[in-house]
Design an enzyme around this catalytic site. Structure first.
Site, short mmCIF file in Angstrom:
data_model
loop_
_atom_site.label_atom_id
_atom_site.label_comp_id
_atom_site.label_asym_id
_atom_site.label_seq_id
_atom_site.Cartn_x
_atom_site.Cartn_y
_atom_site.Cartn_z
N ASP A 105 0.84 -1.19 0.00
CA ASP A 105 0.00 0.00 0.00
C ASP A 105 0.88 1.26 0.00
OD1 ASP A 105 -3.09 0.71 0.54
OD2 ASP A 105 -1.88 2.02 1.81
N HIS A 272 -7.04 -7.00 -0.05
CA HIS A 272 -5.97 -6.02 0.06
C HIS A 272 -4.97 -6.41 1.14
CE1 HIS A 272 -3.99 -2.18 -0.31
NE2 HIS A 272 -4.23 -1.87 0.95
#
Length: 294
Positions: A105, A272
């Site tokens: 991320d 994610h």
């Protein structure tokens, strides 16, 4: 959160303390977390890598145990360029001029910027469950906006998002943590969750995370636009969760092939936060990639 066998410390960079933990021997690996986590996210992966490498897990400024300065009007002190400089200084402080970089991320975006600004330092780059920042903004449609609404909420002028989040930080950040595809509360270690909650209940961290996204929409986008023709030269692992929103909305390998000259692709059937869902499998894939590019 302490990792067994790791030593915690800080490095001061331009007046900002950057917190990190380190263990192991061998080729150095810098591991960087993303939003809304901190270095605790690597607790079930870093020890496996430290059997073969010197592993450094650091908190980005604005997150975890690192300092959280007030954002400057031009957002430069929360840019990925500044994040990359912070982490480069950590590694140089530890005596490493060249190292592997693994980033999830925001940590992956920091790594992308470092590989462009300091290509001599990055032996290999791993970007986890992201497409380049420029691609995120340039390809936003109604589906992307619906899934990545926080990109547009967090960049709103201070104090609007800070005030709203501050009313119930656990609710806000856990909505993010458990809402980005194929992830549930049981995927997260309780100690890790406690470390995240302790961090995001701090108003300074709330401001830091908002500042991060404000910078992405302004100064980072300017930097990326200026460098749009440049490519990352080092070996790059593009690693993502095939059941996550990013993997469903974008052709992640194709986006990184536009920005890197030497990519390898890998995925796991998670969202994610696939690192939390599949720590053993994540470690195995990382170790194989690092061994090939040692």
């Amino acid at each position: 959160m302490d990792f067994p066998g790791f030593k915690n410390s800080t490095v001061t960079v331009d007046g900002v303390d950057i917190a990190y933990t380190v263990s192991g021997e061998g080729p150095p690996v810098l591991m960087l977390h993303g939003f809304p986590q901190n270095r605790a996210m690597w607790a079930r992966v870093a020890p496996q890598l430290a059997e073969h490498h010197t592993v450094v897990c650091a908190d980005l400024r604005g997150y975890g145990d690192s300092d959280k300065p007030k954002c400057l009007p031009d957002r430069s002190n929360y840019s990925f360029r500044t994040f990359a400089h912070d982490q480069l200084c950590v590694m140089r402080h530890l005596g490493f001029e060249r190292f592997h970089l693994v980033g999830h991320d925001r940590g992956g975006r920091t790594g992308h910027r470092m590989a462009l600004d300091h290509p001599e330092a990055v032996l290999s780059l791993t970007v986890m469950d992201i497409v380049p920042t420029y691609a995120m903004f340039m390809n936003t449609n109604r589906l992307v906006a619906a899934s990545y609404w926080h990109w547009y909420f967090l960049q709103q002028p201070e104090p609007f998002p800070e005030h709203m989040i501050g009313q119930d930080p656990d609710f806000f950040y856990e909505t993010c943590l458990f809402g980005w595809g194929a992830t549930k509360v049981s995927d997260f270690d309780q100690q890790m969750l406690n470390a995240y909650r302790e961090s995001w209940r701090n108003p300074a961290m709330i401001h830091g995370s908002c500042s991060d996204y404000r910078a992405a929409a302004t100064i980072d986008l300017e930097h990326d636009s200026a460098d749009i023709q440049r490519k990352v030269e080092c070996p790059t692992l593009v690693f993502y969760g095939s059941k996550g929103q990013m993997g469903q909305l974008f052709d992640i390998p194709a986006e990184w092939a536009k920005r890197c000259n030497n990519t390898t692709n890998a995925s796991l059937p998670g969202g994610h936060f696939f690192v939390d869902q599949f720590p053993a499998e994540t470690s195995e894939i990382l170790l194989k990639f690092l061994a090939r590019n040692g």
